[in-house]
Design a protein around this motif. Structure first.
Motif, PDB file in Angstrom:
ATOM      1  N   ILE B 196      13.549   5.778   2.044  1.00  0.00           N
ATOM      2  CA  ILE B 196      12.108   6.020   1.974  1.00  0.00           C
ATOM      3  C   ILE B 196      11.400   4.817   2.577  1.00  0.00           C
ATOM      4  O   ILE B 196      11.668   3.673   2.198  1.00  0.00           O
ATOM      5  N   ILE B 197      10.531   5.083   3.541  1.00  0.00           N
ATOM      6  CA  ILE B 197       9.834   3.988   4.213  1.00  0.00           C
ATOM      7  C   ILE B 197       8.850   3.334   3.251  1.00  0.00           C
ATOM      8  O   ILE B 197       8.084   4.021   2.568  1.00  0.00           O
ATOM      9  N   PHE B 199       5.696   1.840   2.716  1.00  0.00           N
ATOM     10  CA  PHE B 199       4.395   1.630   3.350  1.00  0.00           C
ATOM     11  C   PHE B 199       3.322   1.199   2.348  1.00  0.00           C
ATOM     12  O   PHE B 199       2.238   0.796   2.735  1.00  0.00           O
ATOM     13  N   ILE B 203      -0.505  -0.603   2.841  1.00  0.00           N
ATOM     14  CA  ILE B 203      -1.782  -0.047   2.364  1.00  0.00           C
ATOM     15  C   ILE B 203      -2.474  -1.061   1.455  1.00  0.00           C
ATOM     16  O   ILE B 203      -3.642  -1.397   1.628  1.00  0.00           O
ATOM     17  N   SER B 248       9.646   4.581  -5.890  1.00  0.00           N
ATOM     18  CA  SER B 248       9.145   5.902  -6.293  1.00  0.00           C
ATOM     19  C   SER B 248      10.239   6.675  -7.023  1.00  0.00           C
ATOM     20  O   SER B 248      10.000   7.735  -7.566  1.00  0.00           O
ATOM     21  N   TYR B 295       4.322   5.858  -6.301  1.00  0.00           N
ATOM     22  CA  TYR B 295       3.732   6.901  -5.467  1.00  0.00           C
ATOM     23  C   TYR B 295       2.451   6.389  -4.827  1.00  0.00           C
ATOM     24  O   TYR B 295       1.616   5.781  -5.495  1.00  0.00           O
ATOM     25  N   ILE B 300      -2.774   3.651  -4.812  1.00  0.00           N
ATOM     26  CA  ILE B 300      -4.120   3.383  -4.272  1.00  0.00           C
ATOM     27  C   ILE B 300      -5.150   3.436  -5.399  1.00  0.00           C
ATOM     28  O   ILE B 300      -6.040   2.589  -5.489  1.00  0.00           O
ATOM     29  N   GLY B 364       2.659  11.991  -4.054  1.00  0.00           N
ATOM     30  CA  GLY B 364       3.417  11.404  -2.960  1.00  0.00           C
ATOM     31  C   GLY B 364       2.764  11.613  -1.601  1.00  0.00           C
ATOM     32  O   GLY B 364       3.265  11.153  -0.586  1.00  0.00           O
ATOM     33  N   VAL B 365       1.639  12.322  -1.590  1.00  0.00           N
ATOM     34  CA  VAL B 365       1.068  12.750  -0.317  1.00  0.00           C
ATOM     35  C   VAL B 365       0.027  11.741   0.160  1.00  0.00           C
ATOM     36  O   VAL B 365      -1.139  11.823  -0.187  1.00  0.00           O
ATOM     37  N   VAL B 366       0.478  10.765   0.937  1.00  0.00           N
ATOM     38  CA  VAL B 366      -0.428   9.697   1.358  1.00  0.00           C
ATOM     39  C   VAL B 366      -1.498  10.222   2.309  1.00  0.00           C
ATOM     40  O   VAL B 366      -2.623   9.733   2.330  1.00  0.00           O
ATOM     41  N   THR B 367      -1.168  11.274   3.084  1.00  0.00           N
ATOM     42  CA  THR B 367      -2.180  11.813   4.001  1.00  0.00           C
ATOM     43  C   THR B 367      -3.388  12.357   3.259  1.00  0.00           C
ATOM     44  O   THR B 367      -4.463  12.473   3.827  1.00  0.00           O
ATOM     45  N   PHE B 369      -5.090  10.855   1.153  1.00  0.00           N
ATOM     46  CA  PHE B 369      -6.118   9.815   1.143  1.00  0.00           C
ATOM     47  C   PHE B 369      -6.736   9.622   2.529  1.00  0.00           C
ATOM     48  O   PHE B 369      -7.827   9.090   2.653  1.00  0.00           O
ATOM     49  N   VAL B 370      -6.019  10.047   3.558  1.00  0.00           N
ATOM     50  CA  VAL B 370      -6.628  10.013   4.892  1.00  0.00           C
ATOM     51  C   VAL B 370      -7.634  11.153   5.020  1.00  0.00           C
ATOM     52  O   VAL B 370      -8.684  11.009   5.626  1.00  0.00           O
TER      53      VAL B 370
END
Lengths: 641, 641
Positions: B196-197, B199, B203, B248, B295, B300, B364-367, B369-370
């Motif tokens: 798992i990357i 990241f 952030i 995670s 997560y 965030i 787990g869905v970082v997108t 927040f985008v």
């Protein structure tokens, strides 16, 4: 020359024409490829597509066992299914890759191990249950960000999750700043007479950095047309936008417009805005060249209103706008019909209302932008706005900061700044806004409910008593509380060594010496008049009686500079400049407030500061104060006199 | 161990107790003295007093002549006063120092030169007229800024004007970030299965930089208690705040709380917030040590809600709060009674209303927040909020950005992203927000007036006609316009080379192959059901019929990964992953909108993009589209059927 007279062009139209003429919206700066860790707040120059899907493998979303769902079909309490380790199931944790051939995860709490290596299930697993699908977050080749987007922390995370390590962004736009003027010198600690410190380029370049641009600040160019022209040509080669900042000597010549005209084109000279009227919109080469007026206040307004939209066009994102706030005007604001005016405003929240008051409009007063809480944008063809009108203020601070500000209007004393500094050290959420409007101004601000606190020192001529008679006279309809403040030493401030041998007030009357006074309504002015009257003296016979300053410090500074010989003021101000001080009396400086604000947490915190040991110590260092009993409260009852 | 069970502590109380325990408000970081040009946005550690007054000399405020006012007294039209150059007057320009002995400036237009060297005045000059007094802007020793203030561009100008070149500020607070987890790997382009990357630290450190802090990101530590403990001790020595980011894998063990407990103290483990419940508040040495969940979405939220107040305490300024916006909920939002929930929301302005819709809550869905435009903060003890309720959204974007966003809800097609990218390139003020809710979802969004545009491709089984029958059926009460979109090629996506030799839909029924479907209400699902029915086939006999994905790309990616053998979708999606494609039919993908939005400038700009050559070219590159007539409009009239 393509122009002759100063125009008076409407701002929005001027900007639209200008950016269209220069084709700025179409202009694209060079790209650079950055590592993501260096790309925060930069602007994408291309759409960003995921290189890999995230998750990029089937990941178990629960701790438990991975199974083939088909093999669990039909499992019930009465017909359980038994699976063998390594054949029928594999133990897995959250995040583990789904073992090959498996297509479901059963949570650990739903598994019974009747013996080691045999898992028993009493209900069927749905295909793909408790599995994070490939691409659940991002699919490979899906667009994470389109072009021309600011890169946020979350976007950095999403790009990394999408297997991206580098991103294409525009280079930052570069704004060249050319300060000009014979009288202008680089910042220094000891400028000579006639030298004006060049601080505009520092303000402007800070603004540009906050917008996301870079700046090149060139050396100061004197008022020499050929040198300015050469500077313009060079800056237009090296930068994307050129700012020619005129010297604040609007005097003998204004080279800016000629220089732009002779090296390029002047499209517009003169905008219908105030401040900022003599703005020049032109180009040198194919670069925008803007002549920005030399006065700092005008300059800041022109940077915000004219240069910011140009930078935005190159950045390819809209920059944040100021937040708006509805506030009530505390007094009339005049405006010229011919201009759109941008007025710096103080804003405070008193009770449930936001109150706004215009600041000094002097274009040379850079501190007014430090003190300003917001801007009032008054449209063209408006004569002014009346006191009590509701207006939209463009905030320069956050609304929270304004909500957390204690307003202290009234008489000036350096102790307010001292208390403010101590309050900031104690509680970084709280702020103080003080306006030096004199003691009577403070009383009126309390009466109109436009301040939390007011500092007052008013001598009643009839009784010789301080403050209370005035409070009973003017604030009888208010539930008022007096906060005992300080006794402070008032006297004549005179030059060091008292070269004129001034002994007292008698010596400033009808003599060949120059006095400097305080403004009408200030306690010190009222004290002077009282003292003169007591001695049977006449203000009109005091040379300089009409020369008014707003604070003790500014009276003292005129004496220190030698332009005045004497002025009435407090000891602490004289001490700052090493002046001699001839004490005349001790006076009472109190704070007053409406009783209701004793329920206001931030006001209470300010009063705590007044009562603190740290404050007592600071007063001692300032000198000339007695602070016994400071902070004790007294209700001022209404009397029927 | 000082704790055992996960608590459920109220957030505000937890933070207050935590900062009090650590005495963070009193904690002061070291000072450093910076040149002003390096001090933008830094925080003063001492009150800043002016070194010199500004102006620091008496400066002429007009072009004209300097005089002694006394020598002009009595001047009138009939009794003019004549002054001699060098004795009685000196010519001066704005900004010039006032010549010694002079005390007034007369404007050039009020001076008559009867002969050279003799100035004639016809009215008296007041003492100090048209002269900028020393200290008019700032008096020496006056406070420019108190302690604990952020240094703004205007403050830099004021300090320079006050003769200040350097300023004392606090060093930036340093936050140490320790990523942990066996499965976590540093960012790379080609992670392996099970990797798992990492990241989160990118952030988090970006967030901290935006707040004004610095970060140290440590190497990833595997799930090894002793190594994590060593990492904590080191970070607590090197940083002001330590963040321990759990892997995670919430699986076999959670070392974070044990590690903090064994190297320091755990005050709280478990906050009553969602996401972010397993947060740990502790200390190591005298430094705050916070365990932040792995997560990204939880992380965030915890950074914003928990870590930001800690950083603020050290910065000594309040950080900006999100702007609030009142919006109407488009659908019900459930909430747990036990937790305060922070829900990521989409917000759009449709007509005069702001509409807000919750995003996927997967932690787990970082997108997400985008994509999020704001957060909805639902208090504890709230069961949920009903559709239609007015709520306060904490904006993550500016209101202007939301006002300038075209909402496109409905069926997914990659062409929407393509159009978005082109629109951003064309006009950096405009944004697009697209939600993939399927064709029927798009129709309902138009019906409820919650979107500007909807993408639809719905085949009417009875007539074989696309879209119009549905529009007449569901939107007969709406003044509706259909924007002709594209014809696109639908077919079966299968693995490259079509190893199973699938020839058509018949081959996916009852066979030993695995299908991946689209969600109910999507046009492609309806098409599948129609095609199956036409052939007398049954959905229930398709293995994987219940496996639903939301976009063409996510169907394609499952096939590309080998976990599914076939799925219905569009050619452009198959092309992205190099899949084989068995065409089945051409279908009509249109946009629909309420007629009123044809008056909306941003919607018109989006439609212009659809009609542009650039878009036609982009469609060709995507493949599988026919775009003749795209963008032509047709009013859908109500019929009484």
């Amino acid at each position: 020359m393509s122009y002759r007279y100063l125009e008076n062009k409407e701002l929005t139209q001027a900007i639209t024409e200008y950016t269209t003429r220069l084709d700025l919206e179409e202009k694209v700066l060079e790209e650079e490829e950055l590592l993501l860790q260096d790309a925060l707040d930069r602007i994408t120059s291309r759409g960003v597509m995921a290189h890999i899907s995230a998750p990029h493998y089937y990941a178990c979303a629960m701790d438990g066992i991975a199974v083939r769902s088909k093999e669990t079909f039909g499992a019930t309490d009465t017909t359980p299914v038994h699976l063998m380790l390594g054949e029928g199931y594999e133990p897995v944790d959250t995040g583990d890759p789904l073992p090959d051939g498996m297509d479901a995860v059963v949570m650990i709490e739903d598994v019974v191990y009747e013996k080691e290596g045999v898992a028993t299930l009493r209900s069927a697993a749905h295909p793909w249950q408790h599995i994070r699908q490939i691409g659940e977050d991002i699919c490979q080749e899906e667009m994470i960000l389109p072009s021309n987007m600011k890169i946020t922390p979350a976007a950095i995370g999403a790009m990394l999750a999408g297997g991206i390590g580098k991103v294409w962004v525009y280079r930052r736009p570069v704004v060249g700043l050319i300060p000009t003027g014979d009288e202008i010198v680089p910042p220094k600690a000891d400028p000579q007479r006639g030298e004006i410190i060049e601080f505009n380029s520092s303000i402007f370049s800070s603004m540009i950095r906050l917008w996301g641009g870079e700046t090149v600040v060139y050396d100061i160019i004197p008022d020499d047309l050929e040198k300015i022209k050469a500077g313009l040509v060079r800056a237009a080669q090296e930068c994307d936008i050129v700012i020619l900042n005129a010297g604040s000597s609007a005097g003998r010549e204004d080279f800016a417009s000629r220089a732009i005209d002779e090296t390029g084109t002047v499209f517009t000279h003169g905008l219908a805005i105030k401040p900022g009227k003599p703005t020049i919109l032109g180009k040198v080469g194919d670069k925008p060249a803007v002549g920005v007026p030399g006065y700092p206040v005008s300059g800041i307004v022109v940077m915000e209103q004219v240069v910011k939209p140009l930078v935005e066009s190159l950045l390819k994102i809209p920059l944040p706008k100021a937040n708006g706030l509805k506030a009530v005007l505390s007094r009339r604001v005049m405006s010229s019909l011919k201009y759109r005016e941008f007025v710096r405003m103080k804003v405070g929240k008193v009770g449930s209302r936001y109150i706004s008051t215009p600041l000094d409009r002097g274009a040379g007063v850079v501190t007014s932008f430090v003190k300003a809480d917001g801007l009032l944008d008054i449209p063209i063809n408006t004569e002014g706005l009346e006191a009590g009108a509701e207006v939209d203020i463009q905030l320069l601070r956050s609304r929270e900061e304004i909500d957390n500000t204690v307003m202290v209007n009234g008489s000036h004393d350096p102790l307010i700044d001292t208390a403010y500094d101590l309050l900031r050290k104690k509680d970084h959420r709280l702020y103080v806004s003080s306006s030096h409007v004199g003691s009577m101004g403070g009383i009126m601000a309390v009466k109109r409910n436009e301040t939390h606190l007011a500092g007052v020192h008013l001598l009643d001529e009839a009784t010789g008593e301080y403050n209370v008679p005035f409070l009973k006279r003017y604030l009888s309809d208010v539930d008022l509380v007096r906060i005992h403040g300080v006794k402070r030493s008032q006297g004549l401030m005179v030059a060091k060594g008292n070269p004129l041998g001034i002994g007292g007030l008698e010596d400033v009357v009808g003599k060949e010496l120059s006095y400097v006074n305080r403004q009408k309504g200030s306690g010190t002015r009222i004290l002077l008049d009282y003292l003169l009257k007591q001695k049977g003296l006449d203000g009109e016979s005091v040379y300089g009686y009409d020369r008014e300053e707003l604070t003790h410090l500014s009276v003292a500074v005129q004496i220190a500079s030698g332009s005045a010989d004497a002025g009435l003021g407090i000891y602490s101000a004289a001490k700052v400049y090493g002046l001699d001080f001839i004490p005349i009396c001790w006076e009472t400086y109190d704070f007053i407030l409406r009783e209701e604000y004793l329920k206001d947490e931030k006001v209470l915190r300010f009063l705590e500061i007044l009562r603190s040991d740290a404050f007592a110590k600071a007063l001692e260092e300032l000198g000339g104060y007695e602070s016994e009993g400071i902070g004790t409260m007294e209700q001022i009852k209404e009397e029927t006199t």
